[in-house]
Structure formats: structure tokens, C-alpha cells
Design an enzyme around this catalytic site. Structure first.
Site, PDB file in Angstrom:
ATOM      1  CD1 TRP A 102       0.754  12.109 -27.108  1.00  0.00           C
ATOM      2  CD2 TRP A 102      -1.151  13.094 -26.018  1.00  0.00           C
ATOM      3  NE1 TRP A 102       1.360  11.806 -25.900  1.00  0.00           N
ATOM      4  CE2 TRP A 102      -0.499  12.496 -25.304  1.00  0.00           C
ATOM      5  CE3 TRP A 102      -2.810  13.282 -25.645  1.00  0.00           C
ATOM      6  CZ2 TRP A 102      -0.270  12.343 -23.848  1.00  0.00           C
ATOM      7  CZ3 TRP A 102      -2.942  13.477 -24.207  1.00  0.00           C
ATOM      8  CH2 TRP A 102      -1.286  12.703 -23.568  1.00  0.00           C
ATOM      9  CG  HIS A 103      -5.940  13.245 -26.518  1.00  0.00           C
ATOM     10  ND1 HIS A 103      -5.503  14.317 -27.455  1.00  0.00           N
ATOM     11  CD2 HIS A 103      -6.869  13.257 -25.416  1.00  0.00           C
ATOM     12  CE1 HIS A 103      -5.650  15.403 -26.478  1.00  0.00           C
ATOM     13  NE2 HIS A 103      -6.504  14.703 -25.358  1.00  0.00           N
ATOM     14  N   GLY A 104      -5.526   9.714 -29.487  1.00  0.00           N
ATOM     15  CA  GLY A 104      -5.821   7.522 -30.135  1.00  0.00           C
ATOM     16  C   GLY A 104      -5.975   7.882 -31.759  1.00  0.00           C
TER      17      GLY A 104
END
Lengths: 386, 479
Positions: B322-324
Site C-alpha cells: 500500500w505504501h508504494g
């Protein structure tokens, strides 16, 4: 707590936001003094449908706002002062002149420190070619009755390495590093090039106990040193000039405060307060001569970097030179006095007729800029002249 | 537009707040929605449509969900909504990544590549997608009634303080506040205090640390001298914390200025004594979202140690991704999932009995090593960097290599800010509590005065720093 206080604080916060916001659009009410140094300020955003859709108009508006925000100059000075006062350094920026702050408020341009500890990268052949080319240009000009004088200005770091924090030298001794100029010097002598060896002269003056050759707060040779340099340049030039340079009428030395380029590094720091140690720096007070009529003053063509600006300024203060041109960094033509940019490109100059207007060509560059070979000036003339 | 920009502070904010408080209470939500759309459009005009259209899609589904008869229909509608939102996120955030992987595989098989035009990432899409999912799930579970109107729903999704970088607000936390909230001077000033504090953390701490970390991580990592390796890693560890937590402070502060009370997002995470505790303190809105909407539905810790370990690991893998869209984030998630699983095996309670200093130091070290994976481009880069942390023979290079000289790379400001950021990060909870600094409102007159002074100082110095970055002059014109 009084119920009035929260109301006052809330109003104060709103008022503050509005005040700064409104001041952004009233540049006449900026306080904090004009900021020094050269910067390309973002232009006002050009709003267009395309710009709005791709966001570029918004980004331009943000950039414009950041550099025009109310009290902008005061903000910048405050930020710089915090670094200077608390940490004894100038803020590290991605671009612009980087100033190294040394004890005693000795200021240095970072680029000169790097140059002082970077050995010359030019090959022996390249240096020999450079010397030969300068010599050829000198001869070609001589044939046309125009004197060429190459003036090499010293680097403050090379002259005063003891004032640079040792950590900046990467464990190296600038005196032990052979720069391109130090390698070129004997070749210039060998080739018979007439040049003014600023680094050698300044080192000799320093060894003889002369101070104030560079102001602590400046990056260029001091006005005090410029006076002495000009005296020596006169000696070199005058025997070859139809219209010699008159003497510089030095009347006294002003010891009040560093002036003009003697405080340029301090000015570019853009602080709120003066430096802790504002040193005494003699500034020559010169009386403009009126004995030699204007038409008998020499007309010198200057090809120079910023070290030439002090020489030019002093000569005009002494009324010792006719209006002329500076081919600044050999990029653009500027009229002197006043340094106003002229129309027309250097590449369009018809050298034969152009040079005939001048008594001498003075090329002034810093020793660290020598590798750039006067920004192509010698090459251009060598090619253009028979 | 970001909060830590002069145009936001001195153009958007005064105009917005004035209009907001000028408007009659009933119209304030309208002003807030309009302001939020202007805020988003300013930064990403192309993507404002995605925010609104996907919002309308979510709202429409929630209305159908309320009217639907039978569990199967409700499940289908929820599944459709969640899938739809995730599909939008997947397209904008992950399609480039997956196409890159596919092309890599095709190249390996000596096949042609997929022609693909890179997709730009809409600002804040990761955050507002999760909020939309939270809304649908809340309505499905009956935790909250559906929004009163599409405007209320859009306000929940687009409310500008939390739109770009969270905290991830769950619908049931703000539904009542959207309907009615109190506005008073104390709350407003508490918001100003929190906003100024966050601005200071972001601009005065995180930005200089980030610049130093960027300079160091941009070097050839294989020859990075050991002091730079340590300083770069520490700078990044404190940068990411103060950057993110500062932004959350600003969001919470702006929310309070508008009468909203958002949940906290960070609670002094570097004082955690275990990695498990760290995740209870770090990006709490994401952690609780993941717990409630993924970990618990997967079975949580109710299905035995093996399944619990897998659930944890999976949740962190998803959280990392989700962060990247890059393998580094996946590895980072897996790293934390593994640490948490190990802590469960060892026994979190047993670890918490370790002396506080050891627990905090150990946790901070493990988390910081994780940041290495997060910050470097690839896992091999992270391993190379890791090896430089112990390359003691490279110590002197920081003082002898002119291209990488200590005073040029590490300014005094960097060191001072690093010390300040570290000190601020490790102040323990009891200290904050004892002095009442964790309260929204000051507890004594002295603290009120200190808060006003400190907020003013943060605001002044942060604005000075922001303006200073806009003026990098050359000593003379060159040409």
C-alpha cells in the site's frame, strides 16, 4: 484564563494570515531591505486552459507566491541569520553561491576551496597549446598596434588558506597542489607572454607583511589591493599606449567599513545583522583627475570576469579611462561605465575593425578560471586574425 | 498544494477560514467541501474528477446497500464497491509496476514487451480509497448510518485536512461531527497550536534531514564512508517520522480549526519497546484500518499460532505494498510481518519485561533497519548500504575525499536538527503527560503562554525557512 484572551489570540492569528497574504500583493510595503545577489525571480504565472489542466499554472503561481510572500526579504534574512548566529554557517542551498563561514568571520566562496585542492586536469600539451595561442594573439594584436595584457587575479583561498577551516581541505595542502595556472606560469614566461601574475604579486605582498589584500567579507581582491594592482598595470601598459593611463589620485584611505566588493560575500549572505567581527578594511578615496582631457584618455577593451569589475570601477572613479566595452565572460557585450548590456552578439563582431577602436585589450580572469581559457576569447581571436 | 507551503498558509488558509466562519453554521459544510475541492484541484486538476466520480460511485452503492434485501445482495454490493475502489487504486497506483514486471518477464523469455503509457498517480488516492472502503464497510456492518446526503459523503472523502496524507479517518468516527460539531475559540486555538507544531516538525526538522538523507542516498552506495551511512540512515529514520507525524499534526490542527476532532495518527513510536508496540504507535489510522478490515476478517489470532503468524505476515505484506508500488515496499512489509511473527513466538510480554532502554534501543534499531529497505531503490541496494554500516576502514574517506567532504555533505544544521529530532522523538509518554502536553488544551496559564510562544516561533521559523528556500542567489550575474 480570561475569556477575552482566546478571542484576541484567534483574531491575532487571522490578522497575521491576512496581513502577510495582503502584503504579498503590495511589494512597495516589503520590509527587511532589498536582498543582495543575483537570482532569477519566478515570473508571474501565465494562466491558460492548458496550464490549468496540466497543473503548470498552479505550480508557477506557487513559485511566484513563495518568492513574493509578504515580508519575504525579512523571512529570508531571518532564516540566514539563524544559521549564521547559531551554527556559524550559511544555509546549504541547491543552487547559488555557497559561502563558507570561517572563524573570525572570514568568508570564502566554496568554489575557490574546491579549486584550491583539485589538481590540474589539463595535459602538458594542452597547457603548451594554451600558452602558444595566447602568445600568437599577443603578436597579432601587437602587429595592429594594440597591446594585450593578461591579468591573472589571485584566489583568496590560495592566498589565505590559514583562514579556511581545515576540514574543507580534505587533508590536502593547497600549496602542495599544482593548479593549472601554476603549471601554465612557466610556459607563459617561456612563450614571452606579457602578463600580470596576480597570485605571485599578492603572495609577495603578503610575505612582506601587507594586509587587507582581500577583505574578510569579500571574495575579490580588495579595493585597497586593486589600487596597488592598477599602479603596477599602469607601469606595464603605459610604455605601449598611445594614450597612457593617468595616475590614480589617491587622496586618503577610508577605514570606516568595507565597501563595494569588499563586502560582497557578506551581502550575499543576506543577514539581518552585521557580522560579529566587521574588520577594518581600508578603502582608497580617489580624486578624479581633470588634467588629461577625455579624448586623450586610453580606450581599453576589457574581457573579464567579476575580478575586472573593481579595476574598471576604480579607473572610472579616477576618470582615467574613456567609455568602452566589457566582453563579460566573453558572453555578452556591455558598455562602460555603467555595465549596460548592448545589443549584438560577440560572435557577430568583426574583429579587425572592432579592435582598431582600442588602445589595449585587458583580459582579467581568476587563476581558478584559467582552465576555461578566457572563455574562448583567445581561440576566437587566434582564428579571426591573420 | 501542501500544508507546508507559503501559498497554503497565507493565501488559501485565511480566505478559507474567513469564508468558513463567515458562513452560517448550516452552510459551513458546503464551504468546507468547496474549499476541499479547490485544495485538491489546485494540486491535481486532472484528478479531481476521479475523486468526485469514484465518490459518487461509492455513495450510490451505499444507498443501494441500505435498500438491499437479503445478505447475499448486500454482500454482492459490498464486494462490488470494495472491488471497484480497489480497481481504481490498482489502475492508478500499481498498473505501471505490474506492466514493468510483465515486461521484465517477457524480456527474460526473449519476447516483445507490452506497449504501455505510464499512468500518473492521483494525489492522496491511497488514503481516500481506504476511506471510501471504510464507509462502505461501516454502512454494511451497520456501524454507522449512511451519509445524509451525497454532499456529506463527499465532504467525508474530500475534507482537505486529511485528503492528501491522512490520517485515514473512518466514517463512523466523523459521521456525527459532519452532522453537527462545536466551534469555539479554545478548539480553534488548539488547532492553531497543533498546526504550528506540525509545520515546525515538517519544515524545521524533516525537511533538512530529508535533504541530508537525499544527498547521502544519492551517492555511490558501494563506497559510502561509514559515518555517512550511519548519519544518512538516522536522518531518514527521523525525517520519515517527523515528516509524516508533522503532516498528521497539521491535519489534526486544521481539523480542529474547523471544529473536527480527528483520531491521533502517531503516539511517540520511537519510544516503543517492541516492534508490536511500535505498530500500535506508528500510523495508527492505517494499523487500525488493517486490523479491522483485513486482519480480523482473515481470522486474526483466533485460529492458532500458525494461522495468526500468516495473517500478520500477510497484513504487513499488503500494508507494505500500500505504501508504494515497488518490491522494496513489499520486502519492507514482509520484514515487519516477520518481526511481529517472531515477537509473538518469543512472547511480547516477555520482551516488554526487558529494561526499557534495551527494549527501546532494540526496537529502534530494528525499525531503522527496516527504513533502509523502505528508502533504497532495490533490495540489493539495501544490502550494500547495510554492509557500509560496518565498513569501518572507510571512516577517513569522509575527511579525505574532496567529492564527498564531511562539511559539504553534513552541515552543522543537519547535525543540530538530527540531535533535536532525536531528542524530541525519545521523550517518553509519562513526561508529556506529567506536563500536560498531550492535552488538546493547555492545563495551566504558564503552559498556555508557552504554547502561544512556541507556536509563534514554529510558525515564524518555518515560514522563514520556506521563504529562504526560494532565494538562492549568485554573488554576481555570470553573463
Amino acid at each position: 484564563m480570561s475569556r477575552r484572551l482566546p478571542v484576541l489570540l484567534t483574531c491575532g492569528f487571522f490578522g497575521w494570515l491576512w496581513l502577510i497574504g495582503i502584503l504579498t500583493f503590495l511589494p512597495g510595503l516589503q520590509i527587511g531591505g532589498a536582498l543582495r545577489g543575483v537570482i532569477e525571480k519566478p515570473a508571474a504565472p501565465a494562466w491558460s486552459l492548458q496550464g490549468v489542466l496540466d497543473g503548470s499554472s498552479f505550480r508557477a503561481a506557487e513559485n511566484w507566491f513563495s518568492s513574493h510572500v509578504g515580508l519575504h526579504n525579512l523571512w529570508v534574512r531571518l532564516d540566514n541569520q539563524v544559521s549564521y548566529t547559531l551554527l556559524r554557517e550559511s544555509p546549504v542551498r541547491e543552487t547559488g553561491t555557497r559561502v563558507v563561514v570561517s572563524p573570525g568571520d572570514w568568508l570564502f566562496e566554496h568554489v575557490y576551496i574546491t579549486a584550491a585542492i583539485t589538481p590540474s586536469k589539463l595535459s602538458a600539451d594542452e597547457l603548451a597549446d594554451m600558452a602558444a595561442r595566447i602568445q600568437r594573439v599577443q603578436t597579432k594584436l601587437e602587429r595592429r598596434g594594440t597591446r594585450l595584457l593578461l591579468v591573472v587575479a589571485p584566489s583568496k583561498v590560495e592566498l589565505y588558506p590559514e583562514h579556511v577551516p581545515p576540514a574543507h581541505f580534505a587533508g590536502r595542502d593547497p600549496a602542495a597542489i599544482l593548479t593549472s595556472y601554476e603549471r601554465l606560469r612557466p610556459l607563459l614566461h617561456e612563450a614571452g607572454v606579457e602578463f600580470y601574475d596576480g597570485p605571485e604579486r599578492f603572495a609577495a605582498w603578503k610575505a612582506a607583511g601587507h594586509g587587507s589584500l582581500f577583505a574578510r567579507t569579500g571574495t575579490h581582491w580588495s579595493y585597497y589591493a586593486i589600487y596597488h594592482v592598477l599602479e603596477e598595470l599602469r607601469e606595464k601598459l603605459n610604455p605601449h599606449l598611445r594614450r597612457p593611463l593617468p595616475g590614480l589620485g589617491l587622496t586618503s584611505l577610508d577605514y570606516e567599513q568595507p565597501q563595494r566588493t569588499d563586502t560582497d560575500l557578506h551581502r550575499v549572505l543576506n543577514l539581518l545583522l552585521p557580522p560579529f567581527h566587521e574588520p577594518i578594511q581600508p578603502f582608497p578615496v580617489i580624486q578624479a583627475q581633470d588634467e588629461v582631457p577625455a579624448e586623450d584618455l586610453p580606450r581599453l577593451l576589457w574581457v573579464n570576469d567579476s575580478f575586472g569589475l573593481g579595476l574598471i570601477d576604480t579607473l572610472y572613479r579616477a576618470n582615467a579611462m574613456q567609455p568602452t566595452h566589457s566582453l563579460y565572460y566573453f558572453q555578452n557585450i556591455y558598455s562602460l561605465p555603467g555595465l549596460h548590456r548592448q545589443d549584438g552578439a560577440i560572435t557577430d563582431i568583426e574583429w579587425e575593425s572592432y579592435l582598431a577602436e582600442f588602445d589595449a585589450v585587458v583580459v582579467v580572469l581568476t587563476e581558478i578560471a584559467l582552465e576555461q581559457q578566457a572563455w574562448g576569447f583567445f581561440e576566437a581571436l587566434d582564428t579571426a586574425l591573420d | 498544494m501542501v500544508f507546508s507551503s507559503l501559498i497554503f498558509i497565507y493565501a488559501f488558509l485565511p480566505v478559507f477560514l474567513t469564508l468558513y466562519y463567515w458562513a452560517p453554521p448550516k452552510a459551513r459544510n458546503g464551504v468546507a467541501l468547496l474549499g476541499s475541492l479547490v485544495f485538491y484541484t489546485w494540486g491535481e486538476p486532472r484528478f479531481a474528477g476521479i475523486l468526485v466520480l469514484s465518490g459518487l460511485f461509492g455513495y450510490g452503492l451505499s444507498r443501494l446497500l441500505v435498500r438491499a434485501r437479503g445478505q447475499a445482495a448486500r454482500r454482492t454490493l459490498l464486494g462490488l464497491g470494495v472491488t471497484g475502489h480497489l480497481a481504481v487504486l490498482a489502475y492508478f497506483k500499481y498498473s505501471n509496476f505490474f506492466v514493468d514486471q510483465l515486461n521484465g518477464a517477457l524480456a527474460w523469455l526473449a519476447q516483445g514487451s507490452v506497449v504501455w503509457t505510464a499512468v500518473a498517480l492521483p494525489l492522496g488516492i491511497s488514503f481516500f480509497t481506504f476511506q471510501k472502503i471504510s464507509y462502505l464497510v461501516d454502512v454494511y456492518r451497520g456501524t454507522s448510518p449512511p451519509a445524509r446526503s451525497v454532499f456529506d459523503y463527499l465532504l467525508y472523502v474530500a475534507l482537505f485536512p486529511q485528503l492528501i496524507a491522512g490520517p485515514i479517518i473512518r466514517y463512523h468516527d466523523v459521521a456525527a461531527q459532519i452532522a453537527a460539531r462545536e466551534h469555539n475559540h479554545d478548539r480553534f486555538l488548539s488547532g492553531v497550536w497543533r498546526f504550528s507544531l506540525g509545520l515546525g516538525r515538517k519544515v524545521l526538522l524533516a525537511n533538512p534531514l530529508g535533504a541530508a538523507a537525499d544527498r547521502i542516498f544519492a551517492q555511490d552506495l558501494s563506497t559510502l564512508p561509514v559515518p555517512y551511512a550511519w548519519i544518512g540512515l538516522l536522518c531518514y529514520a527521523f525525517q520519515i517520522y517527523h515528516d509524516f507525524a508533522g503532516y498528521s499534526d497539521m491535519a489534526i490542527g486544521l481539523g480542529r480549526m474547523m471544529g473536527f476532532e480527528f483520531a491521533e495518527n502517531f503516539n511517540r513510536p520511537y519510544t516503543a519497546r517492541t516492534v508490536t508496540e511500535f505498530w500500535r504507535r506508528w500510523h495508527m489510522s492505517l494499523s487500525s484500518f488493517m486490523r479491522d478490515y483485513l486482519y480480523i476478517p482473515l481470522g486474526g489470532n483466533r485460529a492458532g499460532p500458525a494461522r495468526t503468524g500468516f495473517n500478520l505476515w500477510f497484513v504487513f505484506l499488503v500494508s507494505g505494498f500500500w505504501h508504494g508500488a515497488s518490491w522494496s515496499f513489499v520486502f519492507w512489509g514482509a520484514y515487519h510481518g516477520t518481526l511481529l511473527t517472531l515477537e509473538r513466538l518469543i512472547g511480547v510480554a516477555r520482551l516488554e519485561r526487558l529494561p526499557a532502554f534495551i527494549g527501546v534501543a532494540l526496537t529502534f534499531s530494528l525499525v531503522t533497519l527496516g527504513w533502509l529497505i523502505f528508502r533504497t531503490e532495490t533490495l540489493p541496494d539495501a544490502l550494500v548500504y547495510l554492509s557500509r554500516l560496518t565498513a569501518w576502514d572507510s571512516w577517513s574517506a569522509a575527511w579525505t575525499n574532496p567529492a564527498l567532504l564531511w562539511p559539504d555533505v553534513i552541515s552543522r544544521r543537519t547535525l543540530a536538527v538530527l540531535a533535536l529530532a532525536a531528542g524530541f522523538s525519545f521523550i517518553t509518554e509519562p513526561w508529556w503527560r506529567r506536563h500536560g502536553w498531550d492535552e488538546a488544551l493547555p492545563v495551566t496559564r504558564g503552559q498556555a503562554a508557552l504554547r502561544v510562544g512556541f507556536a509563534a516561533l514554529c510558525l515564524l521559523l518555518a515560514c522563514a525557512s520556506l521563504a529562504g528556500q526560494s532565494y538562492n542567489p549568485f554573488i554576481y550575474f555570470r553573463f
